[in-house]
Design a protein around this motif. Structure first.
Motif, short mmCIF file in Angstrom:
data_model
loop_
_atom_site.label_atom_id
_atom_site.label_comp_id
_atom_site.label_asym_id
_atom_site.label_seq_id
_atom_site.Cartn_x
_atom_site.Cartn_y
_atom_site.Cartn_z
N SER A 58 20.27 -0.29 -27.15
CA SER A 58 20.45 0.20 -25.78
C SER A 58 20.34 -0.95 -24.78
CB SER A 58 19.40 1.28 -25.46
OG SER A 58 19.56 2.40 -26.30
N CYS A 61 23.41 -3.20 -24.61
CA CYS A 61 24.69 -2.66 -24.13
C CYS A 61 25.23 -3.45 -22.94
CB CYS A 61 24.53 -1.19 -23.75
SG CYS A 61 24.63 -0.07 -25.16
N GLY A 62 24.33 -4.04 -22.17
CA GLY A 62 24.80 -4.90 -21.09
C GLY A 62 25.57 -6.09 -21.62
N SER A 126 22.83 -3.12 -14.27
CA SER A 126 23.77 -2.03 -14.51
C SER A 126 24.42 -1.56 -13.21
CB SER A 126 23.07 -0.86 -15.21
OG SER A 126 22.15 -0.21 -14.35
N CYS A 159 21.41 -9.62 -16.67
CA CYS A 159 21.28 -8.99 -17.98
C CYS A 159 21.05 -10.05 -19.06
CB CYS A 159 22.55 -8.19 -18.27
SG CYS A 159 22.59 -7.41 -19.88
N SER A 227 29.79 0.57 -18.13
CA SER A 227 28.79 0.29 -17.10
C SER A 227 27.97 1.54 -16.79
CB SER A 227 29.46 -0.21 -15.82
OG SER A 227 30.13 -1.43 -16.04
N TYR A 230 25.69 2.20 -19.79
CA TYR A 230 24.56 1.28 -19.80
C TYR A 230 23.49 1.71 -18.80
CZ TYR A 230 22.02 -3.17 -19.36
OH TYR A 230 21.06 -4.15 -19.32
#
Length: 509
Positions: A58, A61-62, A126, A159, A227, A230
Motif C-alpha cells: 500500500s 503504490c505511490g 497523494s 513519496c 492517484s 493511493y
C-alpha cells in the motif's frame, strides 16, 4: 561530444576511486559481522507474511505513480510532439520538469516526515498526485503541461523520500530487503502500465481518429485513477512504530506494530523501545536534523549513497525508458514489426517498447529473493557490468535495418532492464534507507534522493539534445562505461543484509 563523454567518464571514475579509498576505511565494514537474524531462519521472500505485503504494498503504490509518470512519457511524446510542435529542447524541458519538482518535494519531505509523521507525508503526496492528474487531463498549453509534471514531481519527491524510510522502519530485519524492493516493483509496474496505455491510445488514434491533443490528455491523465487509489490506501496505513516510539507514543506504537505483524508483539515492542531509548540517549549528545549529516561517520556513509544514486542515473536508465520508442525506430525494429503486424509507426514503437519492458516485472521477484540472501553489494558487483554490456550491444545495433540488428536491440533493452532491476534500480534507495540512525535517516534520504533527481534531470534534458546532434550510439557507450565503473565501486561497499536498523545505527555512535 567526445569531450563531453571523456569528461563524464573521467569524473565518474575519479569520484569512484576517491570514494573507494574512503569507504574501505569505513566502520560499516563491521556490519558484515552484525547480522541480527538467527542462522538458519527464513529470510527474504520466505519470511514474508501477508500483513507485510499488505502494508508495504500500500505504501509503495505511490511508486506506481512515479513509474507511470516516467514510463508514459516515452509514448506520450509521440503525441505531444505533433500537438505542441516540440523542439528537442522543449522535449527535454517536459521530461525534466518532473525531476526538478522531485527535488523540491524531497526537501519538503524531510521536515514533514519528522514533524508530522511518515503517513501524513504520504497522504500529502497523494493529494499532489491527484491535483497534477487533473491538470494533465486539462492540458490546454505546453506551460500547463510543464506545470502539471512539475507538481507531479513534487509528489514523487515527497513519496520517494518517505516510502523507503517507512518500509525500512516497519519491516523485520529478515525481510527488510525483500519488502524494500516493493517500491521498485511498483515503479516497474507503473512504467509498464504507461506503455500499455499509450499503446492502446495509439491504436485508438489510428482506429477512432483521435487527435494528438486527445491522445496526450488520455495517456497523461490516466494517473488520476491510481492517484485516487493511493489516497484511499494511505489513510488505512498505520504509522511507523519506530517514529511513534521516538515521539513517546507507546500505546499507538504497540497498536501499529500489531497491525504490521498481524498479532501480539509486546516483546518486539519492548526490544524496539530499549533500542530506541539507547539511540535517543546517544543522539542527545549530538546535533539533530541537517547538522547531523556533517558528522564524519554519517558524512562518509552519505557520500557512498550519493555516489550510488549518481551511478543509477548515469547508467542511462531514464534515457532508455523515456526514449526507447525513438531508439527502436533508429534500429529498424519499428519498421520490421510494423510491416509484420500492419501497425502504424507509433503503435509499432510502443508495442516494441512494451515487449522489451515487460521482463523487468517478473525479474523483480528474483530481486526480492536475492536481496536478503546475496546482499546489496554482491548484486551490484554482478549485474551492473552486465548492464554495460547490454548498452554496448544496443549501441552497435543502431543504424542498421536488418532483422538481426532489430532482434539485438530488443534483447539488449530487455536484458538491460532486468539487470537494472537486479542492481542499480532498488539498491541505492534501500541502502540509504537502512544505513543511518533515526536522527539522520530522513535528512540523509532527502540528500540522497536529491542527488538522484538532479542526475536524472541532467540525463533527461541532455540525452535528446545529444542524441539529435551526435547520435545515440556514442552516448550509450558512455553509459556502458559508467556501468562498469559502478560494478568496481560496489566492491568497496559494506553489506547491510539481515542487520537490524539499531545495529546499523550503533556504528554511528
Amino acid at each position: 561530444m567526445q569531450d563531453y563523454q571523456a569528461m563524464l567518464l573521467k569524473g565518474a571514475i575519479t569520484l569512484a576511486l576517491l570514494q573507494c579509498t574512503w569507504a574501505l576505511n569505513s566502520p560499516l565494514k563491521r556490519l558484515r559481522r552484525a547480522a541480527t537474524v538467527t542462522k538458519g531462519a527464513n529470510v527474504g521472500l520466505a519470511s514474508l507474511k501477508p500483513a507485510d505485503l499488505k502494508i508495504a504494498g500500500s505504501a509503495a503504490c505511490g511508486s506506481y505513480i512515479q513509474g507511470y509518470t516516467t514510463g508514459v512519457l516515452g509514448g506520450a511524446l509521440l503525441f505531444l510532439g505533433p500537438h505542441f510542435g516540440l523542439t528537442p529542447a522543449q522535449i527535454g524541458a517536459v521530461a525534466t520538469a518532473t525531476t526538478l519538482g522531485s527535488v523540491l518535494g524531497t526537501f519538503s519531505a524531510s521536515a514533514l516526515a519528522d514533524a508530522a509523521g511518515r503517513r501524513p507525508t504520504m497522504a500529502f503526496s497523494s493529494a499532489l498526485f491527484v491535483a497534477a492528474s487533473v491538470l494533465m487531463v486539462w492540458t490546454p498549453s505546453l506551460d500547463v503541461l510543464v506545470l502539471a509534471r512539475f507538481l507531479a514531481g513534487v509528489g514523487i519527491g515527497n513519496c520517494g523520500a518517505v516510502v523507503p524510510v517507512y518500509v525500512a522502519e516497519c519491516a523485520e530485519a529478515a525481510s527488510r530487503g525483500a519488502l524494500a524492493t516493493l517500491p521498485q516493483l511498483m515503479i516497474s509496474s507503473g512504467a509498464m502500465s504507461g506503455l500499455v496505455v499509450t499503446f492502446a491510445v495509439a491504436l485508438c488514434r489510428t482506429g477512432l481518429g483521435w487527435s494528438a491533443a486527445t491522445a496526450s490528455r488520455v495517456s497523461l491523465g490516466f494517473t488520476l485513477l491510481p492517484s485516487l487509489l493511493y489516497a484511499a490506501l494511505v489513510l488505512r496505513l498505520p504509522e511507523s512504530p519506530r517514529y511513534l516510539l521516538r515521539k513517546g507514543r507507546r500505546e499507538r506504537a504497540l497498536a501499529a506494530l500489531g497491525t504490521l505483524r498481524g498479532g501480539p508483539c509486546e516483546a518486539e515492542l519492548t526490544a524496539l523501545e530499549q533500542a530506541t531509548a539507547k539511540e535517543t540517549k546517544g543522539a542527545a549528545r549530538r546535533e539533530a536534523g541537517w547538522r547531523t549529516l556533517l558528522e564524519p561517520k554519517i558524512l562518509r556513509r552519505l557520500s557512498v549513497c550519493v555516489v550510488l544514486q549518481f551511478f543509477q542515473q548515469f547508467a542511462g536508465i531514464n534515457a532508455i525508458v523515456y526514449f526507447t520508442p525513438h531508439i527502436l525506430k533508429s534500429s529498424g525494429t519499428v519498421a520490421t514489426l510494423g510491416s509484420s503486424l500492419r501497425l502504424s509507426a507509433d503503435s509499432a514503437a510502443l508495442l516494441a517498447t512494451a515487449v522489451t519492458y515487460f521482463p523487468k516485472i517478473p525479474a523483480m521477484f528474483l530481486t526480492m529473493a536475492l536481496m536478503d540472501t546475496w546482499g546489496r553489494a554482491k548484486m551490484l558487483r554482478v549485474f551492473s557490468p552486465a548492464m554495460g554490456l547490454c548498452l554496448a550491444a544496443l549501441g552497435l545495433s543502431l543504424g542498421s535495418s536488418s532483422g538481426v540488428a532489430a532482434t539485438v536491440a530488443l534483447v539488449a533493452i530487455a536484458l538491460y532492464g532486468i539487470f537494472f532491476n537486479l542492481s542499480l534500480g532498488p539498491v541505492p534507495n534501500i541502502y540509504t534507507a537502512e544505513s543511518f540512525p533515526a536522527r539522520a535517516r530522513s535528512a540523509a534520504m532527502t540528500v540522497s534522493l536529491c542527488a538522484q533527481f538532479l542526475a536524472h534531470a541532467m540525463v533527461s534534458f541532455w540525452f535528446p539534445v545529444l542524441m539529435a546532434s551526435r547520435g545515440a550510439p556514442a552516448v550509450l557507450y558512455s553509459f556502458a562505461g559508467i556501468c562498469g565503473v559502478a560494478g568496481l565501486f560496489a566492491c568497496t561497499l559494506a553489506e547491510t543484509k539481515q542487520a537490524s536498523l539499531e545495529a546499523i545505527a550503533s556504528e554511528m555512535d
